[in-house]
Design an enzyme around this catalytic site. Structure first.
Site, PDB file in Angstrom:
ATOM      1  N   LYS A   1       0.838  -1.199   0.000  1.00 13.90           N
ATOM      2  CA  LYS A   1       0.000   0.000   0.000  1.00 13.90           C
ATOM      3  C   LYS A   1       0.874   1.251   0.000  1.00 13.90           C
ATOM      4  O   LYS A   1       2.090   1.173   0.197  1.00 13.90           O
ATOM      5  CB  LYS A   1      -0.911  -0.005   1.232  1.00 13.90           C
ATOM      6  CG  LYS A   1      -0.164   0.025   2.552  1.00 13.90           C
ATOM      7  CD  LYS A   1      -1.102  -0.082   3.732  1.00 13.90           C
ATOM      8  CE  LYS A   1      -0.315  -0.051   5.045  1.00 13.90           C
ATOM      9  NZ  LYS A   1      -1.206  -0.114   6.220  1.00 13.90           N
TER      10      LYS A   1
ATOM     11  N   TYR B   1      16.067  30.551   6.537  1.00  9.07           N
ATOM     12  CA  TYR B   1      14.854  31.267   6.935  1.00  9.07           C
ATOM     13  C   TYR B   1      14.757  31.358   8.455  1.00  9.07           C
ATOM     14  O   TYR B   1      14.950  30.373   9.167  1.00  9.07           O
ATOM     15  CB  TYR B   1      13.614  30.556   6.399  1.00  9.07           C
ATOM     16  CG  TYR B   1      13.399  30.719   4.918  1.00  9.07           C
ATOM     17  CD1 TYR B   1      13.172  31.974   4.364  1.00  9.07           C
ATOM     18  CD2 TYR B   1      13.414  29.617   4.078  1.00  9.07           C
ATOM     19  CE1 TYR B   1      12.968  32.121   2.999  1.00  9.07           C
ATOM     20  CE2 TYR B   1      13.206  29.750   2.712  1.00  9.07           C
ATOM     21  CZ  TYR B   1      12.986  31.012   2.175  1.00  9.07           C
ATOM     22  OH  TYR B   1      12.785  31.156   0.829  1.00  9.07           O
TER      23      TYR B   1
ATOM     24  N   MET C   1      12.084  24.750   0.745  1.00  9.70           N
ATOM     25  CA  MET C   1      11.361  23.939  -0.227  1.00  9.70           C
ATOM     26  C   MET C   1      12.284  23.102  -1.102  1.00  9.70           C
ATOM     27  O   MET C   1      11.991  21.937  -1.397  1.00  9.70           O
ATOM     28  CB  MET C   1      10.482  24.825  -1.109  1.00  9.70           C
ATOM     29  CG  MET C   1       9.618  24.035  -2.086  1.00  9.70           C
ATOM     30  SD  MET C   1       8.553  25.069  -3.112  1.00  9.70           S
ATOM     31  CE  MET C   1       7.410  25.721  -1.896  1.00  9.70           C
TER      32      MET C   1
END
Length: 358
Positions: A34, A254, A302
């Site tokens: 799965k 950041y 990101m």
């Protein structure tokens, strides 16, 4: 040069499946694939799991993808079907189903199917998530036996809630309850997933359902898969795209949440939360670069993350960095992040290149 790449070691997969067979030599093996084969690639994993006797999936779409890809071995929907409209699809594609609730049972009783469906009755033996409760068990069994849409013999299964915690009595209690309910039943039985397979031999029964351990990830908090004799199937890598001099007192990334206490070199690695690497990874989370572990230094962004290479580092742009895998257990990374390795391997995004090696 590729950025983030998940290298899937098919030899390691074969080794792990052989290990599973050796630990439950008298059982059939239902490999759980799965969630896109736990992030490893559903169809590739199934095609190379040659010693598996069947496959377990969570969604009907996963089962159909396997059939479309040429998989002919039995496939079980571990959560069962979601609506009565799924039942003809199960028949057409020879997909087995769990039944765990009154709604599924009623749908089977009222359906008009061309051929019966293989059904596994899921028993709630103590996890209290899915399954017929003990007081419902006899009613479910009688109705399923009477239902023309159910292939005979009926099969039986349950699932452990705490099998990874070896000092708790819960697993023994669940095993005893399941065995007492199903004693004397004609159909096959299944109770053990990965932790049950490894730690609770009384739960092996007719079928074992290994999931995470097949991929070389441990179900236990205090033991890595390597400790247990299994090999990591996935190794996640990227590369240094910059090596920068950072002075003592300068902050990186950041929010500036990491400030260097010394003059050092910081490496920038081309992977971030856009690839599925957790943004929540704190300073100090290990990354493997050129034979050593180096700590994350600064917030994961990101597309990139930054590591403290040390003041005397000779690392250069293009050098490989391993986020987890052969040189750095995913269990260790997960512990630093405050999650489990299951989540790490299943959350990679489509931006990560998948390479299958043997």
């Amino acid at each position: 040069m590729k950025a983030a790449t998940a290298s899937i070691d098919l030899n390691a997969l074969e080794h792990n499946l052989n290990q599973i067979k050796s630990k439950a030599p008298h059982c059939k093996v239902m490999s759980v694939v799965k969630a896109n084969g736990y992030g490893h690639g559903l169809l590739h994993i199934a095609k190379h799991s040659k010693s598996s006797d069947a496959f377990g999936v969570a969604r009907i779409e996963e089962a159909l993808q396997l059939r479309a890809g040429g998989i002919v071995k039995p496939i079980l929907l571990l959560e069962g079907f979601y609506s009565s409209g799924d039942l003809p699809i199960l028949v057409t594609n020879n997909i087995q189903t769990v039944v765990h609730c009154e709604e599924q049972l009623s749908a089977l009783e009222n359906a008009e199917l061309e051929t019966p469906v293989v059904v596994w009755l899921k028993v709630d033996s103590g996890m209290h998530r899915l399954g017929a409760r003990p007081e419902q068990y006899q009613n479910f069994v009688e109705r399923l036996h009477q239902c023309a849409n159910v292939a005979k013999p009926l099969r039986y299964m349950s699932h452990f809630g705490c099998a990874d915690e070896l000092d708790r009595a819960t697993t023994v209690e669940q095993t005893e309850l399941f065995l007492s309910l199903t004693d004397g039943c004609e159909g096959e039985r299944s109770l053990a997933a990965s932790a049950g397979l490894l730690a609770w031999p009384d739960s092996h029964l007719d079928w074992v359902r290994p999931g995470i351990i097949s991929y070389g990830v441990s179900p236990f908090a205090d033991k890595s898969a390597q400790d247990l004799g299994f090999y990591p199937v996935m190794t996640l890598t990227s590369h240094l795209i910059a090596v920068r001099d950072v002075k003592a007192g300068e902050s990186v990334g950041y929010g500036g949440n990491w400030t260097s206490e010394r003059d050092t070199k910081v490496g920038v690695i081309a992977i971030g939360y856009g690839d599925g690497y957790p943004r929540t990874a704190p300073n100090g989370t290990p990354v493997f670069v050129n034979g050593r572990k180096v700590p994350i230094a600064g917030r994961v962004s990101m597309d990139m993350l930054t590591v403290d290479l040390g003041p005397d580092a000779a690392d250069k742009v293009g050098d490989e960095a391993t986020l987890w895998g052969k040189d750095l257990p995913s269990e260790e990374v997960a512990e630093h992040i405050g999650t489990i390795a299951y989540e790490l391997v299943t959350k990679l995004t489509s931006r990560v290149a998948m390479e299958y090696v043997k």
